[in-house]
Design a protein around this motif. Structure first.
Motif, PDB file in Angstrom:
ATOM      1  N   UNK A 157       0.837  -1.207   0.000  1.00 46.90           N
ATOM      2  CA  UNK A 157       0.000   0.000   0.000  1.00 46.90           C
ATOM      3  C   UNK A 157       0.869   1.254   0.000  1.00 46.90           C
ATOM      4  N   UNK A 158       2.002   1.218   0.710  1.00 50.42           N
ATOM      5  CA  UNK A 158       2.902   2.374   0.743  1.00 50.42           C
ATOM      6  C   UNK A 158       3.538   2.594  -0.630  1.00 50.42           C
ATOM      7  N   UNK A 159       3.956   1.520  -1.283  1.00 50.98           N
ATOM      8  CA  UNK A 159       4.513   1.638  -2.638  1.00 50.98           C
ATOM      9  C   UNK A 159       3.454   2.191  -3.590  1.00 50.98           C
ATOM     10  N   UNK A 160       2.229   1.691  -3.488  1.00 55.58           N
ATOM     11  CA  UNK A 160       1.144   2.190  -4.330  1.00 55.58           C
ATOM     12  C   UNK A 160       0.901   3.673  -4.086  1.00 55.58           C
ATOM     13  N   UNK A 161       0.907   4.076  -2.793  1.00 58.48           N
ATOM     14  CA  UNK A 161       0.657   5.475  -2.453  1.00 58.48           C
ATOM     15  C   UNK A 161       1.720   6.392  -3.049  1.00 58.48           C
ATOM     16  N   UNK A 162       2.965   5.933  -3.073  1.00 61.33           N
ATOM     17  CA  UNK A 162       4.060   6.729  -3.630  1.00 61.33           C
ATOM     18  C   UNK A 162       4.191   6.564  -5.141  1.00 61.33           C
ATOM     19  N   UNK A 163       3.399   5.642  -5.700  1.00 64.46           N
ATOM     20  CA  UNK A 163       3.421   5.336  -7.129  1.00 64.46           C
ATOM     21  C   UNK A 163       4.798   4.880  -7.604  1.00 64.46           C
ATOM     22  N   UNK A 164       5.358   3.928  -6.839  1.00 59.91           N
ATOM     23  CA  UNK A 164       6.615   3.286  -7.221  1.00 59.91           C
ATOM     24  C   UNK A 164       6.399   1.778  -7.222  1.00 59.91           C
ATOM     25  N   UNK A 165       7.262   1.064  -7.930  1.00 56.84           N
ATOM     26  CA  UNK A 165       7.161  -0.384  -8.006  1.00 56.84           C
ATOM     27  C   UNK A 165       7.551  -1.005  -6.666  1.00 56.84           C
ATOM     28  N   UNK A 166       6.759  -1.938  -6.186  1.00 56.02           N
ATOM     29  CA  UNK A 166       7.040  -2.622  -4.919  1.00 56.02           C
ATOM     30  C   UNK A 166       7.985  -3.786  -5.190  1.00 56.02           C
ATOM     31  N   UNK A 167       9.264  -3.461  -5.315  1.00 56.44           N
ATOM     32  CA  UNK A 167      10.292  -4.479  -5.515  1.00 56.44           C
ATOM     33  C   UNK A 167      11.544  -4.037  -4.790  1.00 56.44           C
ATOM     34  N   UNK A 168      12.431  -4.970  -4.544  1.00 58.90           N
ATOM     35  CA  UNK A 168      13.650  -4.619  -3.812  1.00 58.90           C
ATOM     36  C   UNK A 168      14.476  -3.585  -4.565  1.00 58.90           C
ATOM     37  N   UNK A 169      14.414  -3.580  -5.889  1.00 55.08           N
ATOM     38  CA  UNK A 169      15.144  -2.582  -6.662  1.00 55.08           C
ATOM     39  C   UNK A 169      14.380  -1.288  -6.853  1.00 55.08           C
ATOM     40  N   UNK A 170      13.046  -1.328  -6.665  1.00 53.87           N
ATOM     41  CA  UNK A 170      12.233  -0.155  -6.932  1.00 53.87           C
ATOM     42  C   UNK A 170      11.694   0.546  -5.709  1.00 53.87           C
ATOM     43  N   UNK A 171      11.722  -0.123  -4.547  1.00 54.63           N
ATOM     44  CA  UNK A 171      11.133   0.480  -3.357  1.00 54.63           C
ATOM     45  C   UNK A 171      11.835  -0.051  -2.118  1.00 54.63           C
ATOM     46  N   UNK A 172      12.356   0.845  -1.311  1.00 57.87           N
ATOM     47  CA  UNK A 172      13.109   0.448  -0.117  1.00 57.87           C
ATOM     48  C   UNK A 172      12.215   0.023   1.032  1.00 57.87           C
ATOM     49  N   UNK A 173      10.929   0.365   0.968  1.00 57.68           N
ATOM     50  CA  UNK A 173      10.035   0.060   2.071  1.00 57.68           C
ATOM     51  C   UNK A 173      10.031   1.131   3.143  1.00 57.68           C
ATOM     52  N   UNK A 174      10.691   2.256   2.892  1.00 61.98           N
ATOM     53  CA  UNK A 174      10.768   3.349   3.860  1.00 61.98           C
ATOM     54  C   UNK A 174      10.477   4.671   3.155  1.00 61.98           C
ATOM     55  N   UNK A 175       9.661   5.504   3.783  1.00 60.00           N
ATOM     56  CA  UNK A 175       9.500   6.870   3.313  1.00 60.00           C
ATOM     57  C   UNK A 175       9.748   7.819   4.479  1.00 60.00           C
ATOM     58  N   UNK A 176      10.244   8.988   4.155  1.00 55.45           N
ATOM     59  CA  UNK A 176      10.466  10.051   5.128  1.00 55.45           C
ATOM     60  C   UNK A 176       9.431  11.122   4.845  1.00 55.45           C
ATOM     61  N   UNK A 177       8.940  11.783   5.881  1.00 55.70           N
ATOM     62  CA  UNK A 177       7.862  12.745   5.650  1.00 55.70           C
ATOM     63  C   UNK A 177       8.120  14.070   6.339  1.00 55.70           C
ATOM     64  N   UNK A 178       7.647  15.117   5.691  1.00 55.78           N
ATOM     65  CA  UNK A 178       7.573  16.448   6.289  1.00 55.78           C
ATOM     66  C   UNK A 178       6.119  16.876   6.175  1.00 55.78           C
ATOM     67  N   UNK A 179       5.526  17.180   7.318  1.00 53.26           N
ATOM     68  CA  UNK A 179       4.142  17.648   7.321  1.00 53.26           C
ATOM     69  C   UNK A 179       4.108  19.165   7.356  1.00 53.26           C
ATOM     70  N   UNK A 180       3.044  19.718   6.782  1.00 56.50           N
ATOM     71  CA  UNK A 180       2.877  21.160   6.661  1.00 56.50           C
ATOM     72  C   UNK A 180       1.508  21.565   7.189  1.00 56.50           C
TER      73      UNK A 180
END
Length: 149
Positions: free
Chosen positions: A62-85
């Motif tokens: 779901x996180x990969x989908x939300x970021x619109x990146x491929x859910x694979x070891x080469x395409x998605x690290x499984x971690x996102x960093x966020x800044x809220x506004x």
């Protein structure tokens, strides 16, 4: 002496989100560490209070989908960093600034299913940053997320 303008992308981190295989299992693990789960958590996401920032657990796919990146070891690290506004306009300005200096756009900011507004970009090494406005987690005077206990 003139004051420097606040940069459109402030040097802070409000949330680290880990893409996990099983939210319930991961939640139980962090609770066993003695970490305090926020009442803002639900079956789809868990938030933990940490000193100065927050930790989120979200389904990896779901996180990969939300970021619109491929859910694979080469395409998605499984971690996102966020800044809220504080507003959608601030999200847009920060996103446009990041892209203008070479960030890779992965998801233009938009209204999202959980009731907020967010977009993603990747830094030169592919690390994903989410820029978000979350009306359910206001920012305190230091720009950190406020979550219920």
């Amino acid at each position: 002496m003139t004051m420097a303008a606040t940069p459109p992308l402030p040097p802070r981190m409000t949330l680290v989100t880990l893409g996990v295989a099983d939210i319930a299992r991961s939640t139980a693990f962090y609770e066993k560490l003695g970490w305090s789960k926020s009442s803002a958590s639900n079956e789809n996401v868990t938030f933990f209070h940490m000193d100065g920032t927050k930790l989120g657990l979200f389904g990896r796919s779901a996180l990969a989908d939300d970021a619109r990146v491929e859910n694979s070891s080469g395409g998605f690290s499984g971690v996102t960093l966020a800044i809220n506004f504080d507003s959608e306009q601030e999200v847009d300005a920060a996103y446009d600034h990041a892209v203008s200096i070479g960030a890779k756009a992965t998801k233009r900011p938009e209204k999202v299913f959980w009731g907020g507004y967010s977009g993603y970009f990747a830094d030169p090494d592919g690390h994903l940053w989410e820029l978000a406005h979350n009306p359910f987690a206001p920012l305190d005077k230091d720009g950190q997320m406020e979550l219920p206990e």
